[in-house]
Scaffold this motif. Structure first.
Motif, PDB file in Angstrom:
ATOM      1  N   SER A  72      -0.255  10.510   2.505  1.00 17.96           N
ATOM      2  CA  SER A  72       0.332  11.318   3.581  1.00 17.96           C
ATOM      3  C   SER A  72      -0.136  12.758   3.490  1.00 17.96           C
ATOM      4  O   SER A  72      -0.448  13.257   2.404  1.00 17.96           O
ATOM      5  N   ARG A  91       2.665   5.856  12.730  1.00 14.40           N
ATOM      6  CA  ARG A  91       2.191   6.447  11.471  1.00 14.40           C
ATOM      7  C   ARG A  91       2.294   7.970  11.480  1.00 14.40           C
ATOM      8  O   ARG A  91       2.561   8.575  10.446  1.00 14.40           O
ATOM      9  N   SER A 128       0.643   6.791   6.031  1.00 12.47           N
ATOM     10  CA  SER A 128      -0.202   5.582   6.023  1.00 12.47           C
ATOM     11  C   SER A 128      -1.609   5.904   6.512  1.00 12.47           C
ATOM     12  O   SER A 128      -2.164   5.188   7.365  1.00 12.47           O
TER      13      SER A 128
END
Length: 124
Positions: A17, A67, A85
């Motif tokens: 991330s 995401r 992700s």
């Protein structure tokens, strides 16, 4: 004068991330729509996410839905892009954009002001 200052890029492994920040002047933040675009080497600049701070409206490109998350901090006149992700195909220079006119959010021509860009690199 419209100024957009981006920060938060870097290198991360797939699945990781990052959070990008875009700080704007008070006038820009209170008046403009704002968005994140990205441009990978050899590719066109593409829209990633959009927010209208005054109303809180948001939208996302299909490739990042679920995401990425765009948000705002009114006290700091800052827009964020939380990217989870991450995939190698997310590797690109990410640009913050501001627009004072209308137009489809996903079209580059709708945005008049751009930040300097911040590199995001995702390794597999």
């Amino acid at each position: 004068q419209v100024q957009l200052v981006e920060s938060g890029g870097g290198s991360v492994q797939a699945g990781g991330s990052l959070r990008l920040s875009c700080a704007a002047s008070e006038y820009t933040y209170s008046s403009a729509r704002m968005a994140w675009f990205r441009q990978a080497p050899g590719k066109e600049r593409e829209a990633v996410a959009y927010i209208w701070p005054r109303l809180g409206n948001t939208a996302y490109a299909d490739s990042v839905k679920g995401r990425f998350s765009i948000s705002q901090d009114n006290a700091k006149n800052t827009v964020y892009l939380q990217m989870n992700s991450l995939k190698p195909e997310d590797t690109a220079v990410y640009y913050c954009a501001a627009g004072l006119a209308g137009g489809a959010w996903f079209q580059r021509a709708s945005w008049q002001y751009w930040g300097q860009g911040t590199q995001v690199t995702v390794s597999s």
